[in-house]
Design a protein around this motif. Sequence first.
Motif, PDB file in Angstrom:
ATOM      1  N   ARG A  42      23.775  33.909  37.843  1.00  0.00           N
ATOM      2  CA  ARG A  42      23.037  32.799  37.228  1.00  0.00           C
ATOM      3  C   ARG A  42      22.967  32.921  35.714  1.00  0.00           C
ATOM      4  N   HIS A  43      22.505  34.060  35.198  1.00  0.00           N
ATOM      5  CA  HIS A  43      22.377  34.220  33.763  1.00  0.00           C
ATOM      6  C   HIS A  43      23.615  34.860  33.140  1.00  0.00           C
ATOM      7  N   TRP A  44      24.420  35.527  33.941  1.00  0.00           N
ATOM      8  CA  TRP A  44      25.652  36.147  33.473  1.00  0.00           C
ATOM      9  C   TRP A  44      26.580  36.338  34.671  1.00  0.00           C
ATOM     10  N   LEU A  45      27.814  36.657  34.381  1.00  0.00           N
ATOM     11  CA  LEU A  45      28.803  36.984  35.403  1.00  0.00           C
ATOM     12  C   LEU A  45      28.922  38.494  35.467  1.00  0.00           C
ATOM     13  N   SER A  46      28.864  39.052  36.670  1.00  0.00           N
ATOM     14  CA  SER A  46      28.855  40.505  36.843  1.00  0.00           C
ATOM     15  C   SER A  46      30.057  40.930  37.673  1.00  0.00           C
ATOM     16  N   MET A  47      30.818  41.896  37.150  1.00  0.00           N
ATOM     17  CA  MET A  47      31.939  42.471  37.888  1.00  0.00           C
ATOM     18  C   MET A  47      31.714  43.969  37.991  1.00  0.00           C
ATOM     19  N   TYR A  48      32.136  44.541  39.118  1.00  0.00           N
ATOM     20  CA  TYR A  48      31.992  45.977  39.371  1.00  0.00           C
ATOM     21  C   TYR A  48      33.346  46.521  39.802  1.00  0.00           C
ATOM     22  N   ALA A  49      33.718  47.678  39.252  1.00  0.00           N
ATOM     23  CA  ALA A  49      35.033  48.249  39.536  1.00  0.00           C
ATOM     24  C   ALA A  49      34.941  49.762  39.588  1.00  0.00           C
ATOM     25  N   ASP A  50      35.580  50.370  40.601  1.00  0.00           N
ATOM     26  CA  ASP A  50      35.740  51.823  40.579  1.00  0.00           C
ATOM     27  C   ASP A  50      37.078  52.137  39.909  1.00  0.00           C
ATOM     28  N   ARG A  51      37.519  53.405  39.970  1.00  0.00           N
ATOM     29  CA  ARG A  51      38.727  53.811  39.265  1.00  0.00           C
ATOM     30  C   ARG A  51      39.948  52.995  39.705  1.00  0.00           C
ATOM     31  N   GLU A  52      40.112  52.847  41.031  1.00  0.00           N
ATOM     32  CA  GLU A  52      41.267  52.100  41.528  1.00  0.00           C
ATOM     33  C   GLU A  52      41.160  50.617  41.194  1.00  0.00           C
ATOM     34  N   GLY A  53      39.962  50.064  41.391  1.00  0.00           N
ATOM     35  CA  GLY A  53      39.768  48.650  41.090  1.00  0.00           C
ATOM     36  C   GLY A  53      39.985  48.340  39.623  1.00  0.00           C
ATOM     37  N   ALA A  54      39.507  49.232  38.742  1.00  0.00           N
ATOM     38  CA  ALA A  54      39.702  49.040  37.306  1.00  0.00           C
ATOM     39  C   ALA A  54      41.183  49.087  36.955  1.00  0.00           C
ATOM     40  N   GLY A  55      41.907  50.022  37.589  1.00  0.00           N
ATOM     41  CA  GLY A  55      43.332  50.121  37.321  1.00  0.00           C
ATOM     42  C   GLY A  55      44.077  48.859  37.723  1.00  0.00           C
ATOM     43  N   ARG A  56      43.745  48.306  38.902  1.00  0.00           N
ATOM     44  CA  ARG A  56      44.394  47.070  39.355  1.00  0.00           C
ATOM     45  C   ARG A  56      44.029  45.904  38.432  1.00  0.00           C
ATOM     46  N   LEU A  57      42.768  45.834  38.006  1.00  0.00           N
ATOM     47  CA  LEU A  57      42.356  44.760  37.107  1.00  0.00           C
ATOM     48  C   LEU A  57      43.152  44.809  35.811  1.00  0.00           C
ATOM     49  N   VAL A  58      43.301  46.005  35.236  1.00  0.00           N
ATOM     50  CA  VAL A  58      44.048  46.142  33.986  1.00  0.00           C
ATOM     51  C   VAL A  58      45.513  45.765  34.192  1.00  0.00           C
ATOM     52  N   GLU A  59      46.108  46.186  35.305  1.00  0.00           N
ATOM     53  CA  GLU A  59      47.505  45.838  35.589  1.00  0.00           C
ATOM     54  C   GLU A  59      47.698  44.324  35.687  1.00  0.00           C
ATOM     55  N   LEU A  60      46.796  43.667  36.397  1.00  0.00           N
ATOM     56  CA  LEU A  60      46.931  42.227  36.600  1.00  0.00           C
ATOM     57  C   LEU A  60      46.581  41.449  35.333  1.00  0.00           C
ATOM     58  N   TRP A  61      45.674  41.990  34.532  1.00  0.00           N
ATOM     59  CA  TRP A  61      45.346  41.371  33.242  1.00  0.00           C
ATOM     60  C   TRP A  61      46.569  41.438  32.324  1.00  0.00           C
ATOM     61  N   ALA A  62      47.260  42.583  32.324  1.00  0.00           N
ATOM     62  CA  ALA A  62      48.481  42.718  31.528  1.00  0.00           C
ATOM     63  C   ALA A  62      49.556  41.756  32.021  1.00  0.00           C
ATOM     64  N   LEU A  63      49.648  41.587  33.341  1.00  0.00           N
ATOM     65  CA  LEU A  63      50.604  40.645  33.904  1.00  0.00           C
ATOM     66  C   LEU A  63      50.273  39.217  33.477  1.00  0.00           C
ATOM     67  N   ALA A  64      48.994  38.877  33.469  1.00  0.00           N
ATOM     68  CA  ALA A  64      48.577  37.540  33.040  1.00  0.00           C
ATOM     69  C   ALA A  64      48.950  37.290  31.585  1.00  0.00           C
ATOM     70  N   ALA A  65      48.831  38.314  30.741  1.00  0.00           N
ATOM     71  CA  ALA A  65      49.173  38.155  29.329  1.00  0.00           C
ATOM     72  C   ALA A  65      50.629  37.751  29.147  1.00  0.00           C
ATOM     73  N   ARG A  66      51.489  38.183  30.078  1.00  0.00           N
ATOM     74  CA  ARG A  66      52.926  37.908  29.991  1.00  0.00           C
ATOM     75  C   ARG A  66      53.376  36.750  30.883  1.00  0.00           C
ATOM     76  N   SER A  67      52.463  36.139  31.608  1.00  0.00           N
ATOM     77  CA  SER A  67      52.839  35.121  32.601  1.00  0.00           C
ATOM     78  C   SER A  67      52.265  33.769  32.206  1.00  0.00           C
ATOM     79  N   ALA A  68      52.816  33.205  31.146  1.00  0.00           N
ATOM     80  CA  ALA A  68      52.277  31.959  30.603  1.00  0.00           C
ATOM     81  C   ALA A  68      52.459  30.778  31.542  1.00  0.00           C
ATOM     82  N   HIS A  69      53.348  30.893  32.535  1.00  0.00           N
ATOM     83  CA  HIS A  69      53.627  29.759  33.412  1.00  0.00           C
ATOM     84  C   HIS A  69      53.111  29.981  34.839  1.00  0.00           C
ATOM     85  N   SER A  70      52.214  30.951  35.002  1.00  0.00           N
ATOM     86  CA  SER A  70      51.719  31.282  36.344  1.00  0.00           C
ATOM     87  C   SER A  70      50.209  31.461  36.328  1.00  0.00           C
ATOM     88  N   LEU A  71      49.610  31.275  37.501  1.00  0.00           N
ATOM     89  CA  LEU A  71      48.219  31.662  37.726  1.00  0.00           C
ATOM     90  C   LEU A  71      48.224  33.035  38.385  1.00  0.00           C
TER      91      LEU A  71
END
Length: 223
Positions: free
Chosen positions: A36-65
Motif C-alpha cells: 500500500r505505502h511501498w512495494l516490498s521485495m524479498y530475496a535470498d542469495r539464489e533469488g537475488a542472483g536470478r533477479l540480477v541476471e534477469l535485470w541484466a537481460l532486460a537491459a539488453r532486450s529492448a524488444h522483449s518483456l
Amino acid sequence: MSTRVRIHQVRQGGGTGLRVIRAAPAPVRLALRDDRHWLSMYADREGAGRLVELWALAARSAHSLVYLPIRANAAPEGVPGDGEPVALDLVLLHHSLQFPTASWKEVRGRLGAGKPHTASTPDRDFPDETDVDHGRWRHQEYRDHLDFHVAAHTLFVVGSSTAFREHGAALRGLVDEAPSYLHRHPGASHYCVELGPGPWPHARTRRQVPGSLHIQYADTWRV
C-alpha cells in the motif's frame, strides 16, 4: 552470467507480434508485495542472483518483456506489513515498446509452453555504483529514469537500457555485498536496495502506484 528462460511469441490484436522472456523455472526465494505505502521485495542469495541476471537481460532486450512469475511465492516469515499486502509478479520492459499494460492479462493467458533457452549476459554488465553519476538524475533534461505500473497483479518496471544498467549497479549489491553484510555490520537489521521512479522520491506515482520499491535481502527464509 547465464540463466534459463523460456521464449514466447504472442500475437496481439492486429497481428502485432510480442516476445516474452519468462524466467523458467521461476525464482522460488523471490517475493514481491504491494504493501500500500511501498512495494516490498524479498530475496535470498539464489533469488537475488536470478533477479540480477534477469535485470541484466532486460537491459539488453529492448524488444522483449522479461517476465518473472513470482506471485505465488510466500514472503519470509515475520516481515512487517501494513494491512493485507497484494502479491505481484514482475515484468521488466523498455519504454520504447510502448506496451499497454492493460493488455497484459490477455497476453499472459496466451503464453503457452514457450521454447527453452539459456540466455547469457557479460558477468559485469553493470557499472560500479561509484561510477554512476546520481547527480545528473536530477537534471531536468535527463530522461533515463525508471517508471512503475501495476496491472493484473503485476508490477511493470519500465525504463531504458541506461536506466536498467544504472539501477542494476545498486542491485548488484544484493549479490556482492548482502551475504556478508550482517557479519561486517553486526548492528544492522538487514541489507536492502531501494529503487524509485523519476528523479525525486514520491509517495505514489501519477498512476497511484507506490513510489518506492524496497528490496530486502533475507538469507534465512521461513514461510
